[in-house]
Design a protein around this motif. Structure first.
Motif, PDB file in Angstrom:
ATOM      1  N   LEU A  44       0.822  -1.210   0.000  1.00 28.62           N
ATOM      2  CA  LEU A  44       0.000   0.000   0.000  1.00 28.62           C
ATOM      3  C   LEU A  44       0.857   1.261   0.000  1.00 28.62           C
ATOM      4  O   LEU A  44       0.535   2.239  -0.681  1.00 28.62           O
ATOM      5  CB  LEU A  44      -0.949  -0.004   1.198  1.00 28.62           C
ATOM      6  N   ALA A  45       1.950   1.232   0.748  1.00 31.44           N
ATOM      7  CA  ALA A  45       2.850   2.387   0.795  1.00 31.44           C
ATOM      8  C   ALA A  45       3.444   2.668  -0.586  1.00 31.44           C
ATOM      9  O   ALA A  45       3.487   3.823  -1.025  1.00 31.44           O
ATOM     10  CB  ALA A  45       3.958   2.154   1.817  1.00 31.44           C
ATOM     11  N   ARG A  46       3.886   1.622  -1.282  1.00 25.76           N
ATOM     12  CA  ARG A  46       4.475   1.819  -2.618  1.00 25.76           C
ATOM     13  C   ARG A  46       3.437   2.330  -3.613  1.00 25.76           C
ATOM     14  O   ARG A  46       3.721   3.217  -4.419  1.00 25.76           O
ATOM     15  CB  ARG A  46       5.089   0.507  -3.128  1.00 25.76           C
ATOM     16  N   LEU A  47       2.236   1.756  -3.574  1.00 31.92           N
ATOM     17  CA  LEU A  47       1.181   2.221  -4.471  1.00 31.92           C
ATOM     18  C   LEU A  47       0.858   3.685  -4.204  1.00 31.92           C
ATOM     19  O   LEU A  47       0.658   4.469  -5.141  1.00 31.92           O
ATOM     20  CB  LEU A  47      -0.069   1.355  -4.302  1.00 31.92           C
ATOM     21  N   SER A  48       0.839   4.074  -2.944  1.00 27.04           N
ATOM     22  CA  SER A  48       0.576   5.461  -2.575  1.00 27.04           C
ATOM     23  C   SER A  48       1.708   6.382  -3.024  1.00 27.04           C
ATOM     24  O   SER A  48       1.464   7.454  -3.578  1.00 27.04           O
ATOM     25  CB  SER A  48       0.372   5.561  -1.067  1.00 27.04           C
ATOM     26  N   GLU A  49       2.951   5.962  -2.791  1.00 26.68           N
ATOM     27  CA  GLU A  49       4.120   6.766  -3.197  1.00 26.68           C
ATOM     28  C   GLU A  49       4.104   7.073  -4.687  1.00 26.68           C
ATOM     29  O   GLU A  49       4.521   8.153  -5.105  1.00 26.68           O
ATOM     30  CB  GLU A  49       5.410   6.031  -2.855  1.00 26.68           C
ATOM     31  N   GLU A  50       3.658   6.123  -5.480  1.00 28.58           N
ATOM     32  CA  GLU A  50       3.645   6.300  -6.935  1.00 28.58           C
ATOM     33  C   GLU A  50       2.383   6.986  -7.441  1.00 28.58           C
ATOM     34  O   GLU A  50       2.210   7.174  -8.639  1.00 28.58           O
ATOM     35  CB  GLU A  50       3.821   4.945  -7.632  1.00 28.58           C
TER      36      GLU A  50
END
Length: 84
Positions: A44-50
């Protein structure tokens, strides 16, 4: 944003490229995800960062404010981690 034209096409191309990069990382956690039976916080963090979680979110709230058509276009063109 209209669902056609150069800005639309560029935005979809940019988000698709981001999704492909993230998919490689998510692939490394498929087993963990299945074992946990939920999406790991790292995913979820990576999807949000991108910026991939804000595709439908209004611009005033930090999203891309794209249409459902654009969202589906992005989902259709983005790889599944299992397909990599």
């Amino acid at each position: 944003m209209p669902d056609s034209g150069p800005d639309f096409e560029q935005t979809i191309a940019d988000l698709t490229a981001r999704a492909k990069n993230v998919a490689e990382e998510l692939k490394s956690r498929v087993t963990q995800t299945e074992e946990m039976r939920r999406v790991p916080e790292e995913n979820l963090a990576r999807l949000s960062e991108e910026g991939l979680l804000g595709v439908l979110q209004p611009r005033r709230n930090g999203g891309h404010e794209l249409s459902m058509r654009a969202h589906l276009c992005l989902l259709y063109t983005s790889p599944s981690p299992r397909d990599l």
